[in-house]
Design a protein around this motif. Structure first.
Motif, PDB file in Angstrom:
ATOM      1  N   THR A   1      15.930   9.362   1.589  1.00  0.00           N
ATOM      2  CA  THR A   1      15.091   8.466   0.793  1.00  0.00           C
ATOM      3  C   THR A   1      15.367   8.643  -0.694  1.00  0.00           C
TER       4      THR A   1
ATOM      5  N   HIS B   1       7.042   7.220  -7.003  1.00  0.00           N
ATOM      6  CA  HIS B   1       5.627   7.310  -6.617  1.00  0.00           C
ATOM      7  C   HIS B   1       4.792   6.123  -7.103  1.00  0.00           C
TER       8      HIS B   1
ATOM      9  N   TYR C   1      11.159   5.453   2.955  1.00  0.00           N
ATOM     10  CA  TYR C   1      11.032   6.499   3.970  1.00  0.00           C
ATOM     11  C   TYR C   1      10.701   5.893   5.330  1.00  0.00           C
ATOM     12  N   LEU C   2       9.874   4.852   5.331  1.00  0.00           N
ATOM     13  CA  LEU C   2       9.499   4.199   6.584  1.00  0.00           C
ATOM     14  C   LEU C   2      10.742   3.689   7.316  1.00  0.00           C
TER      15      LEU C   2
ATOM     16  N   ARG D   1      16.153   0.252   0.295  1.00  0.00           N
ATOM     17  CA  ARG D   1      15.640   0.400   1.659  1.00  0.00           C
ATOM     18  C   ARG D   1      16.702  -0.005   2.674  1.00  0.00           C
TER      19      ARG D   1
ATOM     20  N   GLY E   1       7.722   5.583  -0.231  1.00  0.00           N
ATOM     21  CA  GLY E   1       7.145   5.385   1.094  1.00  0.00           C
ATOM     22  C   GLY E   1       7.758   4.207   1.831  1.00  0.00           C
ATOM     23  N   ASN E   2       8.039   3.128   1.110  1.00  0.00           N
ATOM     24  CA  ASN E   2       8.674   1.960   1.724  1.00  0.00           C
ATOM     25  C   ASN E   2      10.052   2.295   2.264  1.00  0.00           C
TER      26      ASN E   2
ATOM     27  N   TRP F   1       0.814  -1.218   0.000  1.00  0.00           N
ATOM     28  CA  TRP F   1       0.000   0.000   0.000  1.00  0.00           C
ATOM     29  C   TRP F   1       0.853   1.278   0.000  1.00  0.00           C
ATOM     30  N   LEU F   2       2.176   1.111   0.139  1.00  0.00           N
ATOM     31  CA  LEU F   2       3.062   2.266   0.099  1.00  0.00           C
ATOM     32  C   LEU F   2       3.773   2.344  -1.242  1.00  0.00           C
ATOM     33  N   THR F   3       4.139   3.560  -1.643  1.00  0.00           N
ATOM     34  CA  THR F   3       4.934   3.727  -2.856  1.00  0.00           C
ATOM     35  C   THR F   3       6.365   3.256  -2.596  1.00  0.00           C
TER      36      THR F   3
ATOM     37  N   ARG G   1       3.632   2.104  -6.773  1.00  0.00           N
ATOM     38  CA  ARG G   1       3.508   1.079  -5.748  1.00  0.00           C
ATOM     39  C   ARG G   1       4.112  -0.232  -6.252  1.00  0.00           C
TER      40      ARG G   1
END
Length: 280
Positions: free
Chosen positions: A134, A148, A114-115, A166, A111-112, A106-108, A150
């Motif tokens: 990131t 951006h 950045y987490l 990551r 986003g993966n 569910w994350l871009t 997914r």
């Protein structure tokens, strides 16, 4: 007698030679059929900035050893050290890349990553700094254009690159990889192997990688750790790979040292440890 300069150089080399230490490790699991010893008598030293491949037949405890170094499991006996500190659990200095990219769907891509960055640096850096980290990690694996998107919108090879990005975004001292390219087609795997060579050259990371692929082990590694068949597997042989870097797979195809290393690994796996299927 050594001069101070020589003594200092020798001490630095000794420190580098003992960045990761595995000392007399045994790993036993409790099963429905009783105790099962996966690993026994494991002694291994890995230097800072060294690329080490763990290779062996299925069931030889490669992933078990990697999980012990990651701190995901605790040894039944023995000890593991990283930078002279005992490994007692997971830590941001040791990042893991699995065969399954393990991205949150569910994350871009951004986003993966950045987490992970937020978990490690969130209490010390601003949001802008975290975002910059990131973006730098995405750029490192050539995926800025997919920031951006997914996971469901990108290829398997791209997903694995996000997983590597990551891991690297946390600036780990050690990158642990469990067959990261095993589920990819041959051409995609070759491309990512070449990219990994470039990334490791830039980051100077210490890498421990599990693989079943002899050519992959020789191409990427400074040292190949060959495991005996399980149960109660141990290290059968450690092979130094004296090939200079940077490495080019086309140029190495007929390199005598490359062919010698490849033959040494094949001889170990299929001559001395070749009866694994019958044992299974």
């Amino acid at each position: 007698m050594n001069t101070p300069a020589v003594a200092s150089t020798a001490a630095a080399a000794a420190t580098q030679a003992k960045f990761i230490e595995v000392q007399g490790v045994q790993q036993t699991f409790r099963t429905a059929k009783g105790l099962f010893t996966a690993l026994q008598g494991i002694d291994l030293t890995i230097g800072k900035g060294e690329f080490v491949a763990l290779i062996g037949h299925s069931g030889c405890g490669k992933s078990t050893l990697l999980n012990l170094i990651a701190g995901l499991t605790t040894p039944t006996a023995g000890a593991l050290l990283c930078a002279n500190k005992e490994i007692k659990g997971p830590g941001p200095e040791r990042a893991v890349v699995f065969q399954n990219h393990s991205l949150l769907p569910w994350l871009t891509c951004e986003g993966n990553i950045y987490l992970a960055v937020e978990r490690v640096f969130g209490g010390r850096e601003s949001r802008a700094q975290l975002k910059a980290r990131t973006e730098a990690a995405l750029a490192l694996v050539g995926l800025s254009h997919a920031a951006h998107k997914r996971p469901g919108e990108i290829s398997g090879g791209m997903k694995q690159r996000v997983g590597i990005a990551r891991a690297l975004s946390m600036e780990p001292q050690v990158l642990l990889m469990d067959e990261p390219f095993g589920a990819l087609d041959a051409l995609t795997r070759a491309k990512l192997q070449d990219e990994l060579l470039e990334i490791v050259a830039r980051t100077q990371s210490t890498v421990v990688m599990v693989t079943h692929d002899v050519d992959e082990a020789v191409l990427l590694s400074d040292k190949i750790v060959m495991m005996t068949n399980g149960p109660a597997a141990t290290i059968g042989e450690v092979l130094d790979v004296p090939l200079p870097r940077p490495r080019n797979r086309v140029e190495l195809a007929e390199n005598p040292q490359y062919l010698h290393c490849r033959k040494a690994v094949i001889d170990f796996l299929y001559t001395r440890q070749g009866h694994v299927e019958k044992a299974a």
